[in-house]
Design a protein around this motif. Structure first.
Motif, PDB file in Angstrom:
ATOM      1  N   ALA A  25      -0.191 -39.906 -41.640  1.00 39.97           N
ATOM      2  CA  ALA A  25       0.034 -38.402 -41.741  1.00 39.97           C
ATOM      3  C   ALA A  25       1.623 -38.350 -41.887  1.00 39.97           C
ATOM      4  O   ALA A  25       2.078 -37.272 -42.838  1.00 39.97           O
ATOM      5  N   ASP A 199      -1.659 -38.669 -52.055  1.00 36.62           N
ATOM      6  CA  ASP A 199      -2.836 -39.160 -51.359  1.00 36.62           C
ATOM      7  C   ASP A 199      -3.328 -40.447 -51.904  1.00 36.62           C
ATOM      8  O   ASP A 199      -3.833 -41.479 -50.955  1.00 36.62           O
ATOM      9  N   GLU A 280      -6.074 -44.734 -38.239  1.00 34.29           N
ATOM     10  CA  GLU A 280      -6.019 -44.194 -39.510  1.00 34.29           C
ATOM     11  C   GLU A 280      -7.616 -44.126 -40.320  1.00 34.29           C
ATOM     12  O   GLU A 280      -7.587 -43.606 -41.310  1.00 34.29           O
ATOM     13  N   GLU A 282     -10.125 -41.978 -39.921  1.00 36.15           N
ATOM     14  CA  GLU A 282     -10.336 -40.967 -40.301  1.00 36.15           C
ATOM     15  C   GLU A 282      -9.754 -40.224 -41.308  1.00 36.15           C
ATOM     16  O   GLU A 282     -10.064 -39.600 -42.328  1.00 36.15           O
ATOM     17  N   LEU A 283      -8.291 -40.284 -41.470  1.00 37.92           N
ATOM     18  CA  LEU A 283      -7.505 -39.954 -42.572  1.00 37.92           C
ATOM     19  C   LEU A 283      -7.699 -40.337 -43.877  1.00 37.92           C
ATOM     20  O   LEU A 283      -7.812 -40.042 -45.105  1.00 37.92           O
ATOM     21  N   ASP A 286     -10.858 -39.125 -45.114  1.00 39.10           N
ATOM     22  CA  ASP A 286     -10.589 -37.875 -45.647  1.00 39.10           C
ATOM     23  C   ASP A 286      -9.763 -37.862 -47.068  1.00 39.10           C
ATOM     24  O   ASP A 286     -10.416 -37.131 -48.140  1.00 39.10           O
ATOM     25  N   LEU A 287      -8.877 -38.687 -47.129  1.00 41.76           N
ATOM     26  CA  LEU A 287      -8.388 -38.756 -48.509  1.00 41.76           C
ATOM     27  C   LEU A 287      -9.150 -39.499 -49.520  1.00 41.76           C
ATOM     28  O   LEU A 287      -9.006 -38.831 -50.569  1.00 41.76           O
TER      29      LEU A 287
END
Length: 821
Positions: A25, A199, A280, A282-283, A286-287
């Motif tokens: 992030a 992203d 990392e 979840e991120l 999401d990306l």
């Protein structure tokens, strides 16, 4: 900023000179800040910084290696590599780095496919590859994929061997996709194009770092490592460079083709432990949601180019993505809507001031009035949308809502799109005021040209202009003084910018579409109840109610309860729209052979019975009606015109109205408004060139490929040529017509017709649209003309790849929601 170098040091990620960050992030935000600064630095000199391995374009500064813009002999591979995205993950030493590089090669094709962003050659031609950079690099003799050795000494030996061939001038020129970094402290991945979106860059960096972590964690259980087949590996890289994520890739472990999405899912699943340990997971998920929906940058660039063939559209998308104005993941708060809109073409085609989208902003998010509808569309999903569309099509077919399409023998069901068009109340207020003003002025124009002719004597509309107008006919003089020539007007409009509308054409002869607007609303309401309450929008039936009142008000003096009939051509008897109109106004459909004129009155003949017709609503060609034989075998012309002139019947709309919606007269409407009303137009129109004028015709011929040319008496899309969409042969044919018969044509600037999301059976795509609105006129108590635009409109959708909305060419329609004030 044509390339990034990312490194991971003791769990920290470093990108170029951005600095070290412990998490993805932080890294992403630092990258966005850096890109914003670079974009701002170029703004003052009208340049932009593009982070993509893609083409350069006028007005865009693209220099991945500014210190060496022209590579020296033998340095080609190094320069090409600099235009790609390089990831460095620090490990113990050079031997450990090479150990990892040898084993990480299996995941590299998937990472390359995600980052593919260079589909065009330097001259702007499409290469056929998603990653031209990879194609070029792998052709070089200075390029190696990976050295099949576990030590840095093995890499050096391979380089020495290559140097010994004499085709590479020095060690610095050798480009190895996976290798120890130059300082010997990290393992370097150099296969990916530079990424236009932060992203994608962050996800590629995270997956490679997790791959390195997994290889090192499994080192003790490695056993005897077996390198992937060089043949399979070359095929895997070629397929990734060719197709990106938009096709199959090659599974390096099996050597078989598999969908790109499956291989990406397998890669992420296999790295779950490492990603979770780094906080990392979840991120990354999401990306990836946005990345999967948006596709590769190469696909988005091609989509941008495909619509108009302009490189500037490609660059506009890359610029917007580079500075994070368009992001695959932040389309909306709702994940389903975000996923659907991520692939919508404002992310793949330039949404600019020139061609704007009414539903999606330049930032790729829904405009407020569209949020609820687009969320409902995304919640339904493509499969359910297709099922619902089939049901709607069946209903339309049963009702007879079909049309004849060029090249098809059988009538086709009218293509109704699920996503409605939404007109905010404030926009409608401006539109209605403008078209009401216009209709009043054109009614006064018709009264004048068939009466005293003041506008001709004043030179505002020259006599020769009227004489050339095919619709200017003596029949127009049959309308009694004080009666209306055009009680029912149609106005075709386009939106050229957010909230901005212009009139494209006027229709004062037989403007249809009111009943169709009602039918489309009913079908959408039945097929898509999820679209929410309808209390906030006007019911289109108000248009049919107003039509009935308008026709009744047009009755001859002294007739309080007029009998109304709708006259149509024989081949239109099955028309859904006309049948519904007749039912709404309470009058029968008749053909000319059921009419007869006696004693200055019009009668409808049905067998042995006759009934009077006080108002004849004409929905057929004027000349066809007047030249037809009536029920008694007598041609209707003389009797019908005589009955009109003596006030025995009102004909709506009156003969001769073609003089007012003639496209050559259209060019003079602003002057007509000023002449009769003493006002400036409240709504704009398209700049129009009169090809009858030698000087204007010369300008048109010089710019024929840039303009739209229309016959002055054409209906719908017939006879129109759109310069940018024409072949050289089509342009030559039109050029010859203009030289021989320029007086028959006008030319107009190509209008930037707005677009709206349209479901094509798989996804939402941009389609150009226009809009038919209506104005009804009635006589006031003091002789003034009262104009009212009912809050109903018919939106017409152009087929893919064109701006011509003619339904006969395969276009369709949308339900049009006009919000209440």
């Amino acid at each position: 900023m044509g390339a990034h170098a990312v490194s991971a040091r003791h769990g920290a990620l470093v990108v170029s000179d951005v600095g070290a960050h412990t998490g993805l992030a932080e890294l992403a935000e630092a990258l966005r800040h850096t890109r914003s600064r670079l974009a701002g630095a170029g703004g003052g000199i009208r340049t932009g910084v593009v982070a993509a391995g893609s083409l350069a374009s006028p007005g865009v500064e693209f220099d991945p290696t500014p210190e060496e813009p022209h590579p020296a002999p033998g340095r080609e591979s190094q320069t090409r590599a600099a235009a790609r995205f390089r990831v460095v993950v620090e490990v113990g030493d050079a031997d450990e780095a090479q150990y990892v590089a040898r084993r990480a090669v299996a995941v590299a094709p998937v990472l390359l496919a995600m980052a593919a962003s260079s589909p065009y050659w330097a001259d702007g031609g499409d290469s056929g590859y998603a990653s031209t950079r990879t194609f070029e690099a792998r052709w070089s003799p200075a390029h190696l994929t990976v050295v099949p050795a576990d030590t840095a000494e093995g890499v050096q030996a391979a380089e020495d061997e290559l140097l010994g061939t004499g085709v590479v001038v020095d060690r610095e020129s050798i480009d190895i996709d996976l290798r120890p970094s130059r300082d010997g402290r990290g393992v370097e991945l150099g296969v990916c194009d530079s990424c236009s979106t932060v992203d994608t860059l962050v996800v590629v960096a995270a997956l490679f770092r997790a791959t390195v972590d997994r290889i090192l964690a499994e080192r003790d259980a490695d056993g005897d490592w077996v390198d992937p087949s060089p043949t399979v590996l070359d095929a895997a890289f070629w397929r990734a460079a060719r197709s990106g994520m938009e096709g199959d890739l090659v599974d390096v472990t099996t050597g078989r083709p598999r969908p790109a999405s499956e291989l990406l899912n397998d890669l992420v699943e296999g790295l779950t432990g490492q990603l979770r340990a780094g906080g990392e997971l979840e991120l990354v998920h999401d990306l990836l949601d946005g990345i999967r929906g948006a596709g590769t940058s190469a696909a988005r660039q091609r989509a941008a180019h495909r619509r108009r063939g302009r490189r500037g559209d490609v660059v506009a998308v890359l610029l917007a993505e580079t500075v994070d104005r368009i992001r695959p993941r932040d389309v909306a708060d709702d994940r389903g809507m975000r996923s659907m809109l991520a692939s919508y073409s404002p992310l793949g085609e330039a949404v600019t001031e020139e061609v704007h989208d009414e539903a999606i902003t330049e930032d790729g998010v829904p405009r407020p009035e569209y949020v609820d509808v687009l969320k409902a569309v995304s919640d339904l999903g493509p499969e359910t949308l297709c099922e619902r569309k089939d049901t709607v099509d069946d209903s339309l077919r049963d009702l007879g809502v079909t049309l004849k399409v060029y090249g098809r023998d059988e009538p086709q069901v009218f293509p109704l799109d699920a996503v409605p068009r939404i007109i905010p109340a404030d926009q409608w207020a401006r539109i209605s005021a403008g078209i009401e003003q216009r209709a009043r002025a054109m009614e006064l124009f018709l009264r004048d040209i068939y009466g005293p002719g003041e506008i001709t004597r004043a030179g505002v509309v020259p006599a020769e202009a009227l004489e050339r107008a095919p619709g200017f006919r003596p029949t127009g003089r049959s309308v009694p003084a004080g009666a209306l020539h055009a009680p029912v007007c149609g106005v075709d409009l386009v939106s050229t910018a957010p909230g901005e509308w212009v009139v494209l054409e006027d229709n004062l002869r037989m403007a249809g579409g009111l009943a169709m607007a009602v039918a489309l609303r009913d079908r959408i309401s039945e097929g898509f109840p999820e679209f929410g309450a309808r209390s906030e929008i006007h019911d289109p039936r108000v248009g049919l109610d107003m039509l009935t009142q308008t026709l009744r008000a047009a009755a001859p003096d002294g007739v309080d309860d007029p009998a109304i009939a709708v006259v149509i051509a024989e081949d239109e008897l099955g028309s859904f729209d006309l049948g519904q109109v007749a039912a709404a106004i309470g009058g029968p459909l008749v053909t000319p052979d059921h009419l007869v004129v006696e004693d200055s009155r019009l009668w409808r003949v049905d067998g042995d019975e006759r009934s009077p017709v006080d108002v004849l609503y004409v929905r057929m060609d004027e000349e066809m009606l007047l030249s037809s034989e009536g029920a008694d075998g007598t041609v209707l012309r003389r009797g019908l015109l005589g009955a009109m002139a003596e006030g025995g019947v009102a004909v709506v709309n009156a003969p001769g109205n073609g003089a007012a919606d003639d496209k050559a007269i259209y060019a003079r409407v602003p002057e007509i408004i000023n002449f009769y009303l003493g006002e400036k137009p409240l709504i704009g129109q398209v700049d129009t060139y009169l090809c009858s004028d030698p000087e204007q015709r010369k300008q048109v011929l010089d710019r024929l490929g840039e303009l739209v040319v229309k016959p002055i008496d054409g209906y719908g899309g017939s006879g129109i040529t759109v310069g940018p969409e024409c072949t050289p042969r089509e342009l030559d044919e039109r050029r010859d017509e203009l030289r021989r018969h320029g007086e028959r044509f006008v030319a107009q600037e190509v209008q930037a017709l707005s677009t709206l999301p349209t479901f094509d059976g798989h996804e939402l795509q941009r389609r150009h649209v226009d809009m038919r609105a209506f104005v009804m006129l009635r006589p006031g108590d003091s002789g003034e003309i009262l104009a009212s635009a009912p809050p109903v409109a018919l939106t017409r959708v152009a087929p893919a790849g064109t701006m011509v909305v003619n339904a006969s060419s395969g276009g369709g329609g949308k339900d049009t929601w006009i919000h209440r004030a």
